[in-house]
Each structure stands twice: as structure tokens, then as C-alpha cells.
Design an enzyme around this catalytic site. Sequence first.
Site, mmCIF file in Angstrom:
data_model
loop_
_atom_site.group_PDB
_atom_site.id
_atom_site.type_symbol
_atom_site.label_atom_id
_atom_site.label_comp_id
_atom_site.label_asym_id
_atom_site.label_seq_id
_atom_site.Cartn_x
_atom_site.Cartn_y
_atom_site.Cartn_z
ATOM 1 N N GLN A 11 0.833 -1.197 0.000
ATOM 2 C CA GLN A 11 0.000 0.000 0.000
ATOM 3 C C GLN A 11 0.873 1.254 0.000
ATOM 4 O OE1 GLN A 11 -3.332 -0.662 2.442
ATOM 5 N NE2 GLN A 11 -4.070 1.430 2.415
ATOM 6 N N SER A 91 4.361 -5.814 3.017
ATOM 7 C CA SER A 91 3.019 -5.810 3.603
ATOM 8 C C SER A 91 2.066 -6.626 2.728
ATOM 9 C CB SER A 91 2.538 -4.374 3.811
ATOM 10 O OG SER A 91 1.337 -4.346 4.537
ATOM 11 N N LEU A 92 1.028 -6.012 2.147
ATOM 12 C CA LEU A 92 0.106 -6.792 1.322
ATOM 13 C C LEU A 92 0.835 -7.436 0.149
ATOM 14 C CD1 LEU A 92 -1.359 -5.886 -1.668
ATOM 15 C CD2 LEU A 92 -1.595 -3.791 -0.381
ATOM 16 N N ARG A 116 -9.073 -8.499 3.768
ATOM 17 C CA ARG A 116 -8.060 -7.998 4.708
ATOM 18 C C ARG A 116 -8.229 -6.495 4.906
ATOM 19 N NH1 ARG A 116 -2.549 -6.041 3.892
ATOM 20 N NH2 ARG A 116 -1.132 -6.660 5.582
ATOM 21 N N HIS A 201 0.274 -2.944 10.943
ATOM 22 C CA HIS A 201 1.421 -3.584 11.584
ATOM 23 C C HIS A 201 1.656 -3.104 13.016
ATOM 24 C CE1 HIS A 201 1.826 -4.944 7.545
ATOM 25 N NE2 HIS A 201 2.024 -3.713 7.121
ATOM 26 N N GLN A 250 1.646 -10.665 10.828
ATOM 27 C CA GLN A 250 2.042 -9.465 10.093
ATOM 28 C C GLN A 250 1.094 -8.300 10.346
ATOM 29 O OE1 GLN A 250 0.992 -8.119 6.283
ATOM 30 N NE2 GLN A 250 2.824 -9.011 5.368
#
Length: 308
Positions: A11, A91-92, A116, A201, A250
Site C-alpha cells: 500500500q 506488507s500486502l 483484509r 502492523h 504481520q
Amino acid sequence: MKKVAFIFPGQGSQSIGMGKDFYENSDIAREMIDTASEKTGIDFKALLFEQNDKLEQTMYTQPAILLVSAIAHKLFENEMSIKPSYALGHSLGEFSALCSVGALDYLDGVALVHQRGKLMAEACSGVDAGMMALIGLADEKVEELTETARAEGKKVWAANYNSDGQIVAAGIKGDLADMESTFKEAGAKRALLLNMSVASHCPLLESAVVPLQESMEASMRDEFIAPVVSNVSADTYDNKADAIALLAKQLTQPVLYKQSIEKFEGEVDLFIEFGGNVLKGLNRRSTKKPTHAITDMKSLQEAFELLS
């Protein structure tokens, strides 16, 4: 043959128009976008190519980025039969990495990160969560300052270790804003609140953990053609059970992107970023190994030439 790592942005890499060159020049890209739209009910052509506010909303940002990354990877894969030494996402982007190694179908991946994003937004609803980019501070100093702030009742954490001197903190937006002067007095060149309504996070996302685990259990496959580097541990895994456990963690633990690059750069000659170029910028600060970003048909062709 060069040894390569496949890397995938997270992101913050989104922009109106991303993936459009693929869509206009590839039947495969058009089919993937149309099929993803049918599966999720999201009009990805409008989301990706027309001016809108949705692309900045995390439940739409995440599937849009994964879809464009998956298209870039699919077009690459169709021409180049290369097994990566490992795959890594920010991340994603770790979900995109799982798609690239066969552990997750891209359609399931799009639906999963859409869910998510919803879970993250719900977890942060009503708490005015946010994130702050910090430039020019050592990791240890950010950890020290946020730990002190938490002892004083603030909710702030180091969330993304992007590169030397670049960390993102997460927490309550008001607490982050209150700390701006503290960070700058400690030597930060910049302390900038980001345009985000979630705090990724960090423990504020605890309520999203179990529902995400359940969704991953239903869609993840125990099939890995190459290992994936975990954001949480900065180590590799290659099975469904570890993927689910680590991706659940995560949500509430920091992204160790810089540490992952530094730990595994010696295993490859080249990094290939699919669907964005944010990680290419971060990599310049963490490794001397080159990164080639595939964002359109021209850069896709350049990747073939690099590897031929």
C-alpha cells in the site's frame, strides 16, 4: 542464467492509471481484470483507470495493487520460465508474492486482500488511527522514542522498516501528531502524517487476526515453487501453515523489509519488482544489487532483454 528475486509492492504504491498499458495491449490483462471484477463485484476498470476516491480506501487499494502485480507477473511468466530464488513482498505484497510461487490463486488473492482491507478498516474504526513517515532517524532511536511514549500512555509503534533512515510509525493519529516535535528534536529530517485511516502492523489490528486466518485457511494452497520471505521474521517459509501463521502476525507486527533485503541479497543477482517501482527506490538505499521494475509493456520487454 541470472539468479533473481521476485518482489511485490504494498500500500502506498497505488496511482490512477496503474495497469492501463497492460490492459490496452494484452488480452491476458483484460481477461484478468474482467474476471477479478466479476469475482469480487469491484469494477476494476473504473477503480484503476478513472478518477475516484476509492483507490485510497484500504479495502480497494489492496486488491487493486495485488491485481496489477499479478498481471505483471503473469505476462512475465508467460514469456520467461524462471524460478525465483525467493519471493518477497512489502506488507500486502507478501500476498502477491504467494500468488507468484503458486501458493495462492490470483483471484483468491484479490478477494482475500479485499477482505483484509475491510478487516483492517473495521479494526481501526472509531479510533482515529494513522501512520507517520519518519526520515533521518536510526531504527533504535525510533524504537526508544515510541517505547517511551507508550510508557506515558500513548499508542504508537514502529511499523515499517523500509530502509536505513526511513521508518513508518503507526498508532493513534493524535498521539503521532503529538510526537512530531519529539521526532524532529531527536534528529528526524521529516515527520509526516500519511493520508491513511488505518494503523498497519501494530496491535490496533488485533481484532482482524482470527478472521483473516480463517479466510486464509480456505484459500491458501500448500504448493510453493519457491520460498517466500516473511515480513515478520525476515526468514523464508514454504508451506501453508507457516504462511497463515506469519501473515496473521504481520497484521500486528512490524514489516522487516530492509532486514529481509539485507539478509538475502547475496542469493541473487537481480530483483524484479512487479506492478510498481516503490521497492526499487527503497532497494537503492539497502543493496547494490539492481532492481528492475515492471510497470508497463515497455519495462516488461526490457526485463526479457535483461534476462535473455
